[in-house]
Design a protein around this motif. Structure first.
Motif, PDB file in Angstrom:
ATOM      1  N   ALA A   1      -3.944  17.241   3.116  1.00 26.98           N
ATOM      2  CA  ALA A   1      -2.718  17.085   3.903  1.00 26.98           C
ATOM      3  C   ALA A   1      -2.479  15.605   4.205  1.00 26.98           C
ATOM      4  O   ALA A   1      -2.774  14.748   3.376  1.00 26.98           O
ATOM      5  CB  ALA A   1      -2.809  17.938   5.160  1.00 26.98           C
ATOM      6  N   SER A   2      -1.998  15.310   5.397  1.00 27.11           N
ATOM      7  CA  SER A   2      -1.469  13.970   5.677  1.00 27.11           C
ATOM      8  C   SER A   2      -2.508  12.863   5.637  1.00 27.11           C
ATOM      9  O   SER A   2      -2.167  11.704   5.389  1.00 27.11           O
ATOM     10  CB  SER A   2      -0.767  13.960   7.032  1.00 27.11           C
ATOM     11  OG  SER A   2       0.442  14.683   6.956  1.00 27.11           O
ATOM     12  N   VAL A   3      -3.778  13.176   5.888  1.00 28.19           N
ATOM     13  CA  VAL A   3      -4.806  12.141   5.738  1.00 28.19           C
ATOM     14  C   VAL A   3      -4.804  11.623   4.310  1.00 28.19           C
ATOM     15  O   VAL A   3      -4.800  10.415   4.052  1.00 28.19           O
ATOM     16  CB  VAL A   3      -6.206  12.680   6.110  1.00 28.19           C
ATOM     17  CG1 VAL A   3      -7.261  11.602   5.872  1.00 28.19           C
ATOM     18  CG2 VAL A   3      -6.246  13.146   7.560  1.00 28.19           C
ATOM     19  N   HIS A   4      -4.785  12.538   3.369  1.00 29.47           N
ATOM     20  CA  HIS A   4      -4.770  12.140   1.961  1.00 29.47           C
ATOM     21  C   HIS A   4      -3.454  11.474   1.578  1.00 29.47           C
ATOM     22  O   HIS A   4      -3.433  10.594   0.710  1.00 29.47           O
ATOM     23  CB  HIS A   4      -5.033  13.355   1.065  1.00 29.47           C
ATOM     24  CG  HIS A   4      -6.490  13.620   0.844  1.00 29.47           C
ATOM     25  ND1 HIS A   4      -7.294  14.128   1.830  1.00 29.47           N
ATOM     26  CD2 HIS A   4      -7.292  13.424  -0.237  1.00 29.47           C
ATOM     27  CE1 HIS A   4      -8.526  14.253   1.367  1.00 29.47           C
ATOM     28  NE2 HIS A   4      -8.557  13.828   0.121  1.00 29.47           N
TER      29      HIS A   4
ATOM     30  N   MET B   1       5.837  16.510   8.729  1.00 30.93           N
ATOM     31  CA  MET B   1       5.752  15.050   8.688  1.00 30.93           C
ATOM     32  C   MET B   1       6.908  14.471   7.894  1.00 30.93           C
ATOM     33  O   MET B   1       7.137  14.845   6.735  1.00 30.93           O
ATOM     34  CB  MET B   1       4.429  14.628   8.043  1.00 30.93           C
ATOM     35  CG  MET B   1       3.194  15.067   8.809  1.00 30.93           C
ATOM     36  SD  MET B   1       2.944  14.172  10.355  1.00 30.93           S
ATOM     37  CE  MET B   1       2.416  12.586   9.726  1.00 30.93           C
ATOM     38  N   GLU B   2       7.598  13.535   8.516  1.00 27.38           N
ATOM     39  CA  GLU B   2       8.646  12.776   7.852  1.00 27.38           C
ATOM     40  C   GLU B   2       8.215  11.322   7.752  1.00 27.38           C
ATOM     41  O   GLU B   2       7.161  10.923   8.273  1.00 27.38           O
ATOM     42  CB  GLU B   2       9.961  12.904   8.629  1.00 27.38           C
ATOM     43  CG  GLU B   2      10.471  14.342   8.707  1.00 27.38           C
ATOM     44  CD  GLU B   2      11.765  14.461   9.491  1.00 27.38           C
ATOM     45  OE1 GLU B   2      12.219  13.436  10.052  1.00 27.38           O
ATOM     46  OE2 GLU B   2      12.312  15.581   9.545  1.00 27.38           O
ATOM     47  N   LYS B   3       9.029  10.533   7.090  1.00 22.73           N
ATOM     48  CA  LYS B   3       8.694   9.126   6.912  1.00 22.73           C
ATOM     49  C   LYS B   3       8.462   8.438   8.259  1.00 22.73           C
ATOM     50  O   LYS B   3       7.528   7.625   8.402  1.00 22.73           O
ATOM     51  CB  LYS B   3       9.812   8.427   6.142  1.00 22.73           C
ATOM     52  CG  LYS B   3       9.533   6.957   5.853  1.00 22.73           C
ATOM     53  CD  LYS B   3      10.663   6.345   5.039  1.00 22.73           C
ATOM     54  CE  LYS B   3      10.441   4.859   4.821  1.00 22.73           C
ATOM     55  NZ  LYS B   3      11.536   4.245   4.020  1.00 22.73           N
ATOM     56  N   SER B   4       9.259   8.762   9.257  1.00 25.46           N
ATOM     57  CA  SER B   4       9.108   8.145  10.575  1.00 25.46           C
ATOM     58  C   SER B   4       7.753   8.462  11.198  1.00 25.46           C
ATOM     59  O   SER B   4       7.173   7.640  11.922  1.00 25.46           O
ATOM     60  CB  SER B   4      10.241   8.596  11.507  1.00 25.46           C
ATOM     61  OG  SER B   4      10.236  10.006  11.640  1.00 25.46           O
ATOM     62  N   ASP B   5       7.236   9.672  10.926  1.00 23.71           N
ATOM     63  CA  ASP B   5       5.911  10.037  11.439  1.00 23.71           C
ATOM     64  C   ASP B   5       4.824   9.185  10.794  1.00 23.71           C
ATOM     65  O   ASP B   5       3.891   8.717  11.469  1.00 23.71           O
ATOM     66  CB  ASP B   5       5.634  11.515  11.173  1.00 23.71           C
ATOM     67  CG  ASP B   5       6.578  12.435  11.925  1.00 23.71           C
ATOM     68  OD1 ASP B   5       6.507  12.447  13.161  1.00 23.71           O
ATOM     69  OD2 ASP B   5       7.397  13.104  11.273  1.00 23.71           O
ATOM     70  N   TYR B   6       4.927   8.996   9.480  1.00 27.09           N
ATOM     71  CA  TYR B   6       3.934   8.164   8.803  1.00 27.09           C
ATOM     72  C   TYR B   6       4.019   6.708   9.262  1.00 27.09           C
ATOM     73  O   TYR B   6       2.987   6.038   9.423  1.00 27.09           O
ATOM     74  CB  TYR B   6       4.102   8.262   7.286  1.00 27.09           C
ATOM     75  CG  TYR B   6       3.575   9.566   6.723  1.00 27.09           C
ATOM     76  CD1 TYR B   6       2.205   9.830   6.724  1.00 27.09           C
ATOM     77  CD2 TYR B   6       4.436  10.537   6.229  1.00 27.09           C
ATOM     78  CE1 TYR B   6       1.713  11.031   6.233  1.00 27.09           C
ATOM     79  CE2 TYR B   6       3.949  11.744   5.738  1.00 27.09           C
ATOM     80  CZ  TYR B   6       2.592  11.984   5.746  1.00 27.09           C
ATOM     81  OH  TYR B   6       2.095  13.169   5.267  1.00 27.09           O
ATOM     82  N   LEU B   7       5.214   6.225   9.509  1.00 33.33           N
ATOM     83  CA  LEU B   7       5.355   4.871  10.047  1.00 33.33           C
ATOM     84  C   LEU B   7       4.670   4.759  11.404  1.00 33.33           C
ATOM     85  O   LEU B   7       3.981   3.767  11.689  1.00 33.33           O
ATOM     86  CB  LEU B   7       6.835   4.502  10.181  1.00 33.33           C
ATOM     87  CG  LEU B   7       7.493   3.842   8.973  1.00 33.33           C
ATOM     88  CD1 LEU B   7       8.995   3.710   9.193  1.00 33.33           C
ATOM     89  CD2 LEU B   7       6.867   2.477   8.694  1.00 33.33           C
ATOM     90  N   CYS B   8       4.841   5.767  12.227  1.00 39.01           N
ATOM     91  CA  CYS B   8       4.203   5.795  13.540  1.00 39.01           C
ATOM     92  C   CYS B   8       2.682   5.741  13.408  1.00 39.01           C
ATOM     93  O   CYS B   8       2.009   4.959  14.096  1.00 39.01           O
ATOM     94  CB  CYS B   8       4.635   7.046  14.298  1.00 39.01           C
ATOM     95  SG  CYS B   8       3.882   7.219  15.933  1.00 39.01           S
ATOM     96  N   LEU B   9       2.124   6.555  12.508  1.00 38.95           N
ATOM     97  CA  LEU B   9       0.679   6.588  12.307  1.00 38.95           C
ATOM     98  C   LEU B   9       0.169   5.262  11.754  1.00 38.95           C
ATOM     99  O   LEU B   9      -0.883   4.756  12.189  1.00 38.95           O
ATOM    100  CB  LEU B   9       0.308   7.736  11.360  1.00 38.95           C
ATOM    101  CG  LEU B   9       0.383   9.143  11.955  1.00 38.95           C
ATOM    102  CD1 LEU B   9       0.184  10.177  10.861  1.00 38.95           C
ATOM    103  CD2 LEU B   9      -0.661   9.314  13.046  1.00 38.95           C
ATOM    104  N   LEU B  10       0.875   4.691  10.799  1.00 37.56           N
ATOM    105  CA  LEU B  10       0.447   3.428  10.209  1.00 37.56           C
ATOM    106  C   LEU B  10       0.482   2.296  11.233  1.00 37.56           C
ATOM    107  O   LEU B  10      -0.410   1.437  11.265  1.00 37.56           O
ATOM    108  CB  LEU B  10       1.329   3.091   9.002  1.00 37.56           C
ATOM    109  CG  LEU B  10       1.085   3.970   7.770  1.00 37.56           C
ATOM    110  CD1 LEU B  10       2.240   3.858   6.785  1.00 37.56           C
ATOM    111  CD2 LEU B  10      -0.235   3.590   7.091  1.00 37.56           C
TER     112      LEU B  10
END
Length: 386
Positions: free
Chosen positions: A263-266, A370-379
């Motif tokens: 999932a999102s970790v990968h 998860m959307e792009k904004s979520d990944y930006l938040c995590l990064l």
């Protein structure tokens, strides 16, 4: 968590496990009438004494061996295509992958390109794999990826710096020869990174939206084995019991995620690996606790069961879920994994990394949408970690 109403479980790979099990390989090849093979590995494994020992066993068994040791970390499309051309020109009848996830994933893709032709990325579309591929036999030397029994191959598009996946039961290894003693030569840093990679596989397989009862069984036991033995394997490299536990944990985690998903970790780790050529296991280990924390409200029941597999006792699901997150954070620190900043991520690259993570095929199976904004938040969270 509700399971899907229908699911499939297929394990095309035969598993042969034990010290010295590689002695059976020449007879297996002869039984299939394979007399010429290509051994696919990397330069680090090529220098290990056991590599030459395996080559000698094959030659003594009447097998002609052609060596390809040009596999890079995060194997590239041009590694695959070069090895496939050699395999075709040499008319080899089987492939042997020796090493960690990189040589094994590369070899799976080589089998496809050698039999079908064309560019490696073509077969991101699994429907184009329509013929038998070159038979593949795997010999893992790390306890991390589980790739020796999965039917997926992650390859880097070297021009786009994007990791793509070839996934089909047709590329599954015929037999995995698993000897945990080959992992004894792994240095502590590699043991740590690959061990957390295996733990990531198990946790993500267990929490992915497509998890099944069968993948759950493998994932939970993998979590138990890895959590209890990773520190010993890192700091006591010759501890045979810990090494064996890590190898079986990695194997079970591979079975779990290949029959569920990651999932999102990968998604984050593969974006980082594609862009910076960063070690996959390290990227997974760095991202795992942050993603778990982000998913907490959407996967509390599942994370609580992860905590139970880790041996914790708790009063509520929420308490257990938080314990699982803290344990992963603690374990990463205890075994000395590097921080996110060590990957050299540039702030101006975050948008591209988030885009690549969103495009990853496993994004849809994360327990939290998860959307792009979520990944930006995590990064950004990872960038700001002290």
């Amino acid at each position: 968590m509700n399971f899907p109403n229908t699911f499939h479980f297929i394990l095309p790979t035969e598993i042969r496990y034990g010290k010295g099990i590689i002695h059976e390989l020449p007879a297996v090849l002869k039984a299939t009438s394979a007399r010429s093979v290509m051994l696919i590995t990397d330069t680090a494994i090529r220098r290990q004494p056991f590599c030459q020992e395996i080559i000698n066993q094959l030659k003594n068994g009447g097998i002609e061996v052609h060596l390809f040791d040009g596999v890079e970390a995060n194997p590239k499309d041009h590694n695959v295509e070069e090895a496939a051309r050699l395999a075709t020109d040499l008319h080899v009848e089987a492939l042997i992958a020796l090493g960690g996830g990189s040589p094994i994933d590369c070899a799976k893709a080589v089998g496809v390109v050698a039999s079908h032709g064309g560019a490696a990325r073509t077969y991101e579309n699994r429907n184009l794999i329509v013929k038998p591929t070159l038979p593949l036999y795997t010999i893992p030397t790390t306890a991390g990826t589980g790739s020796e029994v999965t039917f997926s191959s992650v390859i880097t598009d070297s021009r786009e710096r994007f990791k793509f996946t070839i996934k089909s039961p047709a590329i599954a290894p015929k037999i995995a020869f698993i000897d945990p003693t080959y992992t004894h030569s792994m240095p502590a840093g590699l043991t740590a990174a690959t061990g957390l990679d295996a733990l990531t596989h198990a946790i993500e397989a267990f929490t992915a939206k497509v998890a099944t009862p069968l993948s759950d069984a493998a994932a939970l036991y993998a979590i138990e084995r890895i959590n209890s033995n990773l520190k010993q394997a890192v700091f006591e490299g010759d501890n045979a019991q810990a090494r064996e536990a890590m190898m079986t944990g990695s194997l079970l985690a591979g079975i779990a995620f290949s029959h569920s998903d990651v999932a999102s970790v990968h998604c984050i780790a593969e974006a980082l690996g594609g862009k910076y050529d960063a070690p996959h296991g390290v990227c997974n280990a760095i991202a795992l606790p942050v993603v778990m924390e982000y998913n907490l409200a959407f996967a509390a029941e599942r994370y609580a069961r992860v905590a139970k597999a880790m041996g914790f006792h708790f009063a509520t699901e929420q308490e257990g879920a938080e314990m699982a997150v803290r344990r992963v954070q603690q374990l990463a620190k205890e075994i000395g994994l590097p921080e996110f900043r060590s990957l050299g991520v540039r702030p101006e690259d975050l948008d591209e990394l988030a885009e690549h993570a969103t495009r990853n095929g496993s994004n849809r199976d994360n327990p939290r949408p998860m959307e792009k904004s979520d990944y930006l938040c995590l990064l950004k969270t990872l960038m700001n970690q002290k």
